[in-house]
Scaffold this motif. Structure first.
Motif: not given
Length: 274
Positions: A124-128
């Motif tokens: 989720a953090a990488l996609l953000l």
């Protein structure tokens, strides 16, 4: 380590060009203040939902934009300058954020929010971070000419183009977005490092805007890779190691870059001898 490297590379592509324009607009310390201003929103998201990427991101974005707008309103409606009003709001925000985290979590949670957990980046953090980088690059491509003109002469841009407010407020949005993205990896205290330090180092390698953008991205990429390798082999905290590695490149650029102290002195001596 691979996730941390991917996250840092994405930040290098999105955050460092924003840092170059902050440098050209003489707003480097504004970026530092905004990095602290997102803390209460992120802390409120943590207080309500725990370590949720979505909640902390939305909270940080809202808090950063609110501080930016409030500082601008105070500067325009009172005798206080924009730098002083921004400093006042960011100090209030920083204290409120630390207080909120201390009410809900432990010292470990506070440490993670302030200094980041780059080795714990999830999908989720990488996609953000990737989404913020994509938005940043597309927006900079669309607003490149107005942003450059505003760096040179904001009054002239306001006179000849209706895009002046779009460029100004759109750029502030990009600053907040990239600080929120950097917050996921490096925390609120170190996120501004990957925004400002590569841009400052690039200034000693190029005089053109395109050269500054390219050099800043390369500095951020090299510093991120070096910092992660140092943290792995020497068992150091990864976030501070990355920023220190970029800081080392900045110091090297300051001394030995084409526009650095040593190089300019040598050229000046040769000029006098000639």
């Amino acid at each position: 380590m691979r996730r941390a490297l991917v996250g840092c590379l994405a930040l290098a592509l999105g955050a460092t060009p924003v840092g170059v324009f902050l440098l050209l607009r003489r707003m480097s310390l504004t970026g530092d203040a905004m990095a602290h201003a997102i803390l209460p929103g992120a802390a409120l998201g943590y207080f309500l939902f725990g370590l949720s990427v979505g909640a902390m991101t939305i909270g940080g974005l809202v808090a950063g934009l609110a501080v930016a707008m409030l500082a601008g309103l105070v500067a325009r409606g009172t005798l206080l300058g924009e730098d002083a009003s921004l400093a006042a709001f960011y100090l209030i925000s920083l204290a409120a954020g630390v207080l909120l985290i201390s009410l809900r979590g432990s010292q470990v949670d506070l440490f993670h929010v302030l200094f980041g957990t780059v080795l714990a980046l999830n999908d989720a953090a990488l996609l953000l971070i990737a989404a913020i980088t994509t938005i940043t690059l597309l927006t900079l491509a669309l607003l490149f000419r107005p942003l450059v003109a505003e760096c040179v002469d904001p009054s002239f841009l306001r006179t000849v183009s209706p895009l002046s407010p779009v460029a100004h407020y759109g750029f502030l949005m990009l600053v907040v977005l990239n600080l929120v993205g950097g917050f996921q990896a490096l925390g609120t205290l170190l996120a501004v490092g990957i925004v400002i330090l590569p841009a400052a180092a690039a200034r000693f390698w190029s005089r053109t805007i395109s050269g500054l953008l390219l050099a800043a991205v390369l500095v951020a990429v090299c510093g991120s890779l070096a910092g992660l390798l140092l943290s792995y082999h020497l068992d150091l905290a990864s976030g501070p190691a990355i920023i220190l590695a970029i800081g080392g490149i900045y110091l090297l650029s300051l001394l030995a870059g084409p526009e650095g102290v040593v190089t300019r002195r040598l050229l000046h001596q040769r000029h006098l001898q000639a």
